[in-house]
Design an enzyme around this catalytic site. Structure first.
Site, PDB file in Angstrom:
ATOM      1  N   LEU A  94       0.886  -1.180   0.000  1.00 13.04           N
ATOM      2  CA  LEU A  94       0.000   0.000   0.000  1.00 13.04           C
ATOM      3  C   LEU A  94       0.912   1.216   0.000  1.00 13.04           C
ATOM      4  CD1 LEU A  94      -3.177   0.550   2.159  1.00 13.04           C
ATOM      5  CD2 LEU A  94      -1.455   2.335   1.993  1.00 13.04           C
ATOM      6  N   VAL A  96       1.256   5.677  -1.152  1.00 11.46           N
ATOM      7  CA  VAL A  96       0.707   6.933  -1.677  1.00 11.46           C
ATOM      8  C   VAL A  96       1.869   7.739  -2.258  1.00 11.46           C
ATOM      9  CG1 VAL A  96      -0.392   9.125  -0.993  1.00 11.46           C
ATOM     10  CG2 VAL A  96      -1.240   6.954  -0.059  1.00 11.46           C
ATOM     11  N   GLY A 102      -0.702  13.026   3.156  1.00  9.50           N
ATOM     12  CA  GLY A 102      -1.379  13.848   4.161  1.00  9.50           C
ATOM     13  C   GLY A 102      -2.761  14.331   3.747  1.00  9.50           C
ATOM     14  N   GLY A 106      -4.060   7.443   2.132  1.00  5.64           N
ATOM     15  CA  GLY A 106      -3.650   6.145   2.680  1.00  5.64           C
ATOM     16  C   GLY A 106      -4.795   5.506   3.450  1.00  5.64           C
ATOM     17  N   ASP A 130       1.394  -6.476   5.554  1.00  7.94           N
ATOM     18  CA  ASP A 130       2.840  -6.606   5.704  1.00  7.94           C
ATOM     19  C   ASP A 130       3.388  -5.194   5.750  1.00  7.94           C
ATOM     20  OD1 ASP A 130       3.133  -9.439   5.500  1.00  7.94           O
ATOM     21  OD2 ASP A 130       2.632  -9.247   3.373  1.00  7.94           O
ATOM     22  N   TYR A 140      -0.430   1.561  10.289  1.00  8.97           N
ATOM     23  CA  TYR A 140      -1.512   0.587  10.449  1.00  8.97           C
ATOM     24  C   TYR A 140      -2.035   0.564  11.885  1.00  8.97           C
ATOM     25  CZ  TYR A 140      -0.266  -1.002   5.785  1.00  8.97           C
ATOM     26  OH  TYR A 140      -0.039  -1.063   4.435  1.00  8.97           O
ATOM     27  N   PHE A 143      -4.771   2.809  12.740  1.00  2.00           N
ATOM     28  CA  PHE A 143      -6.124   2.396  12.359  1.00  2.00           C
ATOM     29  C   PHE A 143      -6.603   1.167  13.132  1.00  2.00           C
ATOM     30  CE2 PHE A 143      -4.792   4.992   8.780  1.00  2.00           C
ATOM     31  CZ  PHE A 143      -5.929   5.757   8.569  1.00  2.00           C
TER      32      PHE A 143
HETATM   33  C1  LIG Z   1       2.067   5.271   4.975  1.00  2.00           C
HETATM   34  C2  LIG Z   1       1.389   6.063   3.841  1.00  2.00           C
HETATM   35  C3  LIG Z   1       0.598   5.099   2.964  1.00  2.00           C
HETATM   36  C4  LIG Z   1       0.422   7.109   4.463  1.00  2.00           C
HETATM   37  O1  LIG Z   1      -0.253   7.781   3.406  1.00  2.00           O
HETATM   38  P1  LIG Z   1      -1.007   9.194   3.611  1.00  2.00           P
HETATM   39  O2  LIG Z   1      -1.988   9.348   2.505  1.00  2.00           O
HETATM   40  O3  LIG Z   1      -0.015  10.286   3.774  1.00  2.00           O
HETATM   41  O4  LIG Z   1      -1.732   8.955   4.999  1.00  2.00           O
HETATM   42  P2  LIG Z   1      -3.146   9.591   5.432  1.00  2.00           P
HETATM   43  O5  LIG Z   1      -3.172  11.042   5.057  1.00  2.00           O
HETATM   44  O6  LIG Z   1      -4.256   8.745   4.914  1.00  2.00           O
HETATM   45  O7  LIG Z   1      -3.070   9.437   7.009  1.00  2.00           O
HETATM   46  C5  LIG Z   1      -4.193   8.978   7.728  1.00  2.00           C
HETATM   47  C6  LIG Z   1      -3.886   9.079   9.188  1.00  2.00           C
HETATM   48  O8  LIG Z   1      -2.739   8.246   9.477  1.00  2.00           O
HETATM   49  C7  LIG Z   1      -1.757   9.006  10.150  1.00  2.00           C
HETATM   50  N1  LIG Z   1      -0.447   8.503   9.694  1.00  2.00           N
HETATM   51  C8  LIG Z   1       0.085   8.606   8.471  1.00  2.00           C
HETATM   52  N2  LIG Z   1       1.293   7.993   8.434  1.00  2.00           N
HETATM   53  C9  LIG Z   1       1.499   7.527   9.704  1.00  2.00           C
HETATM   54  C10 LIG Z   1       2.559   6.811  10.311  1.00  2.00           C
HETATM   55  N3  LIG Z   1       3.626   6.413   9.632  1.00  2.00           N
HETATM   56  N4  LIG Z   1       2.457   6.492  11.619  1.00  2.00           N
HETATM   57  C11 LIG Z   1       1.363   6.860  12.341  1.00  2.00           C
HETATM   58  N5  LIG Z   1       0.312   7.539  11.799  1.00  2.00           N
HETATM   59  C12 LIG Z   1       0.382   7.867  10.511  1.00  2.00           C
HETATM   60  C13 LIG Z   1      -2.004  10.452   9.726  1.00  2.00           C
HETATM   61  O9  LIG Z   1      -1.492  11.349  10.680  1.00  2.00           O
HETATM   62  C14 LIG Z   1      -3.512  10.497   9.647  1.00  2.00           C
HETATM   63  O10 LIG Z   1      -4.035  10.669  10.949  1.00  2.00           O
HETATM   64  P3  LIG Z   1      -5.439  11.440  11.193  1.00  2.00           P
HETATM   65  O11 LIG Z   1      -6.480  10.649  10.455  1.00  2.00           O
HETATM   66  O12 LIG Z   1      -5.601  11.365  12.678  1.00  2.00           O
HETATM   67  O13 LIG Z   1      -5.261  12.783  10.636  1.00  2.00           O
HETATM   68  C15 LIG Z   1       2.427   6.867   2.988  1.00  2.00           C
HETATM   69  O14 LIG Z   1       3.228   7.634   3.853  1.00  2.00           O
HETATM   70  C16 LIG Z   1       3.336   5.984   2.141  1.00  2.00           C
HETATM   71  O15 LIG Z   1       2.975   5.624   1.025  1.00  2.00           O
HETATM   72  N6  LIG Z   1       4.544   5.657   2.634  1.00  2.00           N
HETATM   73  C17 LIG Z   1       5.531   4.895   1.870  1.00  2.00           C
HETATM   74  C18 LIG Z   1       5.090   3.476   1.656  1.00  2.00           C
HETATM   75  C19 LIG Z   1       4.682   2.758   2.934  1.00  2.00           C
HETATM   76  O16 LIG Z   1       5.319   2.894   3.980  1.00  2.00           O
HETATM   77  N7  LIG Z   1       3.620   1.948   2.846  1.00  2.00           N
HETATM   78  C20 LIG Z   1       3.071   1.229   4.005  1.00  2.00           C
HETATM   79  C21 LIG Z   1       2.939  -0.228   3.739  1.00  2.00           C
HETATM   80  S1  LIG Z   1       4.427  -1.082   3.339  1.00  2.00           S
END
Ligand SMILES: CC(C)(COP(=O)(O)OP(=O)(O)OC[C@H]1O[C@@H](n2cnc3c(N)ncnc32)[C@H](O)[C@@H]1OP(=O)(O)O)[C@@H](O)C(=O)NCCC(=O)NCCS
Length: 171
Positions: A94, A96, A102, A106, A130, A140, A143
């Site tokens: 997964l 973004v 932000g 995600g 994973d 994760y 959530f």
């Molecule tokens: C992790 C990832 C998917 C988050 O995407 P995003 O669109 O920026 O996240 P969102 O805006 O949907 O965040 C939703 C909530 O999660 C929180 N959040 C985001 N990343 C977080 C993290 N690493 N740890 C804790 N909370 C986090 C946000 O603060 C937000 O909180 P809120 O709803 O209280 O405001 C993105 O940073 C990414 O693609 N990272 C690189 C790939 C990765 O690590 N993938 C994960 C699976 S391997």
């Protein structure tokens, strides 16, 4: 009424060449490997598309899996039948694009994966993910996912709880 800025749909002929989530392995998977996994029915991929530009802003993959009963915390095991494993759906990847971080994309991808699992006629006790590292695991956990026993980067969320957790966070 204005159109939602993003739409999540099954991957088809979308242009994936510019996707950049900052993690080479996740970029390369979307650019080169995803089609092969789809053809072999190893996993299906869903993309968040920016409606105005048709750019791929995020993606996730979904496949069937199982969780060993012994990997679940004892309090959950107690409530389940003594089958060796329980059915689950796996979000293998997964991500973004950095330009769209932000904006709750995600979370929206996670919500979409759970919705698709719930809408399916195939039973699954939990969604399992994973996480590639501790930062991803924290995303994760935010959530309501919790780690499997002795597997800190494999996290699960029972579907029943998922619906309760995500309902109030629906984008
Ligand atoms: C992790 C990832 C998917 C988050 O995407 P995003 O669109 O920026 O996240 P969102 O805006 O949907 O965040 C939703 C909530 O999660 C929180 N959040 C985001 N990343 C977080 C993290 N690493 N740890 C804790 N909370 C986090 C946000 O603060 C937000 O909180 P809120 O709803 O209280 O405001 C993105 O940073 C990414 O693609 N990272 C690189 C790939 C990765 O690590 N993938 C994960 C699976 S391997």
């Amino acid at each position: 009424m204005s159109e939602a800025p993003f739409r999540i749909e099954p991957l088809s002929d979308h242009d994936r060449s510019e996707f950049d989530c900052g993690v080479d392995a996740l970029n390369a998977y979307l650019a080169r490997q995803v089609g092969q996994d789809r053809r072999r029915r190893m996993s299906f991929c869903f993309v968040a598309v920016e409606q105005a530009t048709r750019r791929v802003a995020g993606y996730y993959t979904l496949s069937a899996t199982g969780i060993e009963l012994s990997d679940l915390p004892p309090d959950i095991q107690k409530r389940l039948p003594r089958y060796p494993s329980v059915p689950a759906v796996r979000i293998g990847r997964l991500a973004v694009d950095q330009r769209y971080r932000g904006q709750r994309l995600g979370g929206a991808l996670l919500f979409d994966a759970i919705q698709r699992t719930v809408a399916s006629d195939i039973a699954a006790f939990a969604v399992i993910v994973d996480a590639k590292d501790d930062i991803a695991a924290a995303f994760y956990s935010h959530f309501g996912f919790q780690p499997l026993t002795n597997k800190p980067l494999k996290l699960f969320l029972p579907i029943g709880e998922a619906l309760r957790e995500l309902a109030f966070q629906r984008p």
